[in-house]
Design an enzyme around this catalytic site. Structure first.
Site, mmCIF file in Angstrom:
data_model
loop_
_atom_site.group_PDB
_atom_site.id
_atom_site.type_symbol
_atom_site.label_atom_id
_atom_site.label_comp_id
_atom_site.label_asym_id
_atom_site.label_seq_id
_atom_site.Cartn_x
_atom_site.Cartn_y
_atom_site.Cartn_z
ATOM 1 N N HIS A 104 -7.462 -6.002 -0.142
ATOM 2 C CA HIS A 104 -6.142 -4.991 -0.397
ATOM 3 C C HIS A 104 -5.072 -5.709 -0.445
ATOM 4 O O HIS A 104 -4.582 -6.535 0.534
ATOM 5 C CB HIS A 104 -6.265 -3.953 0.728
ATOM 6 C CG HIS A 104 -5.368 -2.814 0.504
ATOM 7 N ND1 HIS A 104 -4.955 -2.363 -0.767
ATOM 8 C CD2 HIS A 104 -4.555 -1.874 1.401
ATOM 9 C CE1 HIS A 104 -3.780 -1.387 -0.557
ATOM 10 N NE2 HIS A 104 -3.748 -1.110 0.846
ATOM 11 N N SER A 114 0.657 -1.484 -0.048
ATOM 12 C CA SER A 114 0.111 -0.057 -0.026
ATOM 13 C C SER A 114 0.935 1.263 -0.102
ATOM 14 O O SER A 114 1.702 1.650 -0.978
ATOM 15 C CB SER A 114 -1.054 -0.025 1.161
ATOM 16 O OG SER A 114 -2.064 1.006 1.028
ATOM 17 N N ASP A 127 -8.859 -4.539 -6.107
ATOM 18 C CA ASP A 127 -8.304 -3.894 -4.790
ATOM 19 C C ASP A 127 -9.156 -2.843 -4.670
ATOM 20 O O ASP A 127 -9.044 -1.777 -5.590
ATOM 21 C CB ASP A 127 -6.787 -3.628 -5.045
ATOM 22 C CG ASP A 127 -6.181 -3.018 -3.725
ATOM 23 O OD1 ASP A 127 -6.787 -2.240 -2.972
ATOM 24 O OD2 ASP A 127 -5.162 -3.634 -3.430
#
Length: 550
Positions: free
Chosen positions: A511, A244, A481
């Site tokens: 995610h 991320s 995602d």
């Protein structure tokens, strides 16, 4: 979130072409790189840097995470008896003034389970946020990385401004709890003014309590810290696993230090071509798509929310609007409002195995029972978002018993981004956000005000990540995602440069991809990190469906 945190890392599509053209893939000049690194100073600066690079780390058994790191118990030994070790790294507060004040960064590691001949070096992790404590997070996720420990020491850290690394504090006893602020104001008056006032008062509190460190918590300085850590750990190259926001940090490192990029994996890839509003708009579409996938699954499972995905989406939009007007009381004396509903849903979309709990919670709400979703929002939503201030009435006090994850998120995000949006900016783009997602769009649009009144000018509209000549970087993109939509991986590959960004596609949900447990993804990532073997171009890994009835 979906407030700014669901943006991992946390959007005007009409300016995307102009922004993309301004981001070139060429390497910075030597003069520019020295300026960014802070190495072009005087002899005193050179000596200070030499001392920092030759410092010794005093590794000791880890204590329990501090309140700023999120609290909890000291990490238990790994199954083979390996104990976690903690230390601090001394680094310049301001990398442009390396002979000036220093700060300490909190570190954690588990030594490799392999032989000295098998050991490659250290593998540094950043799990995203920004604002999450790597020291507190790595031990809990270590079972997922046990195979990687056969050739690496597993290492993580609290980036500057986070947790035990000069953690930013913004909580002021005079501020309302963020839960009391309507994050999707629709009256154009008092609710909007309250949100604006909250953001500006929070910025002022950050300056009051952490003004000395606020200008120096951005991603560029954190990347420079990582290169110092690489040298102090004794590695010629930085081997890295970023998730991320950690993909942004890793790509900025590659831009600044392409010659020191080792085996690097970026999972849940941030789109480096977008400014803050563009990113939020893309996320609105990403969360909407993920929720439609959930709704389709729910309908196939025979849930009571609707006959098909469209019915379930429409029902949920209606629930959010109704709860925004009249929150649902819960048995513990709390309430479930529209924002909490969105928090619960968005949190559950981060992992597909949370879907069954989301189904149960939504079905319960239709029976006027908000307890399940209230608990889900609490468990999966943002942590450390404030809490009760000290009871002594001193408006200068901060609460020492709260994680600083939200404060650090705001500080790092606003130091990185030069975008400063107004209420007028948000209102002008609301139709686009509503079109992208009537459920998630409004909250993500209004999150653009997060940096309103921030006392430090941001660095740039988006990060510079061009790294020609660097070793290959494996980019893992997930087609479902919600927080870092799949298209970001291709754009990151383009910006990193030819033969640097190598894409791996995961056709799944949630995610990121590696921590989903998908064997195909894990085998591909492990093959690169352990043996240097990249997946073939165009490799696609498919997710396994949830078991029936779950």
């Amino acid at each position: 979130m979906p407030t700014a945190r669901a943006i991992s890392t946390a959007v005007l599509l009409s300016t995307a072409t102009l922004l993309a053209s301004s981001l070139t893939a060429c390497a910075p000049s030597d003069q520019e790189r020295d300026r960014q690194r802070g190495t072009g100073g005087t002899t005193t600066d050179a000596q200070a840097l030499a001392n920092l690079r030759t410092q010794s780390l005093d590794w000791k058994p880890c204590a329990a995470p501090s309140p700023l790191q999120g609290g909890g118990e000291a990490p238990a030994a790994l199954p083979d008896g390996t104990r976690w070790q903690c230390a601090t790294l001394r680094t310049p507060l301001n990398w442009k003034d390396p002979s000036g004040e220093t700060i300490d960064l909190a570190l954690i590691r588990a030594r490799t389970s392999g032989t000295p001949d098998d050991r490659i070096g250290s593998l540094l992790f950043n799990f995203g946020g920004p604002g999450g404590s790597g020291v507190a997070t790595l031990p809990g996720l270590a079972p997922d990385y046990e195979k990687l420990r056969t050739r690496y020491d597993l290492v993580s850290f609290d980036p500057r401004g986070v947790g035990a690394s000069s953690g930013v504090r913004c909580l002021d006893a005079g501020l309302p709890d963020e839960d009391e602020i309507d994050r999707t104001p629709d009256d154009g008056g008092d609710e909007t003014n309250a949100l604006v006032r909250f953001n500006r008062e929070t910025a002022a509190a950050c300056k009051k309590h952490s003004g000395d460190v606020l200008p120096y918590v951005g991603t560029t300085q954190a990347a420079q810290d990582m290169d110092l850590l690489r040298q102090v750990l004794g590695d010629d190259e930085l081997h890295y696993f970023g998730i991320s926001y950690g993909t942004e940090l890793g790509s900025v490192y590659a831009h600044l230090f392409p010659e020191h990029v080792g085996r690097a994996v970026l999972d849940g890839v941030v789109d480096p071509t977008q400014d803050a509003l563009e990113e939020a708009l893309a996320q609105a579409g990403g969360f909407q798509l993920a929720f439609e996938h959930f709704a389709n699954w729910c309908a196939q499972q025979g849930c009571t929310l609707g006959d098909d995905a469209e019915d379930i989406v429409d029902l949920t939009v209606g629930l959010e609007e109704a709860l925004d007007d009249t929150p649902l009381a819960t048995p513990g004396g709390g309430e479930l409002d529209g924002d909490a509903l969105i928090d619960a849903i968005s949190g559950a979309l981060y992992r597909q195995d949370y879907w069954p709990a989301l189904r149960v919670g939504l079905e319960a709400v239709t029976d006027d029972n908000g307890e399940v979703l209230e608990d889900l929002a609490e468990a999966l939503g943002q942590h450390g978002r404030g809490g009760d201030p000290d009871d002594d009435g001193d408006a200068d006090d901060t609460d020492p018993d709260e994680s600083n994850e939200d404060d650090a998120f705001r500080a790092i995000t606003c130091d990185d981004s030069s975008n400063r949006y107004t209420v007028a900016d948000v209102k002008s783009r609301l139709p686009d956000f509503l079109e992208a997602s009537p459920l998630f769009g409004p909250g993500l649009a209004w999150s653009a005000l997060t940096c309103d009144g921030w006392p430090v000018p941001g660095a740039a509209p988006h990060p510079e990540v061009g790294a020609p000549g660097a070793s290959p970087v494996l980019l893992v993109g997930n087609t479902g995602d919600p927080a870092t939509p799949y298209e970001g991986a291709a754009r990151m590959a383009e910006r990193l440069g030819e033969k640097v960004g190598v894409e791996l596609t995961y056709e799944g949900e949630g995610h990121g991809a590696y921590n989903s447990g998908n064997t195909c993804v894990q085998n591909a990532v492990n093959a690169y990190l352990l043996d240097g073997r990249l997946p073939d171009p165009g490799t696609v890994c498919e997710a396994e469906p949830l078991p029936e009835g779950k």
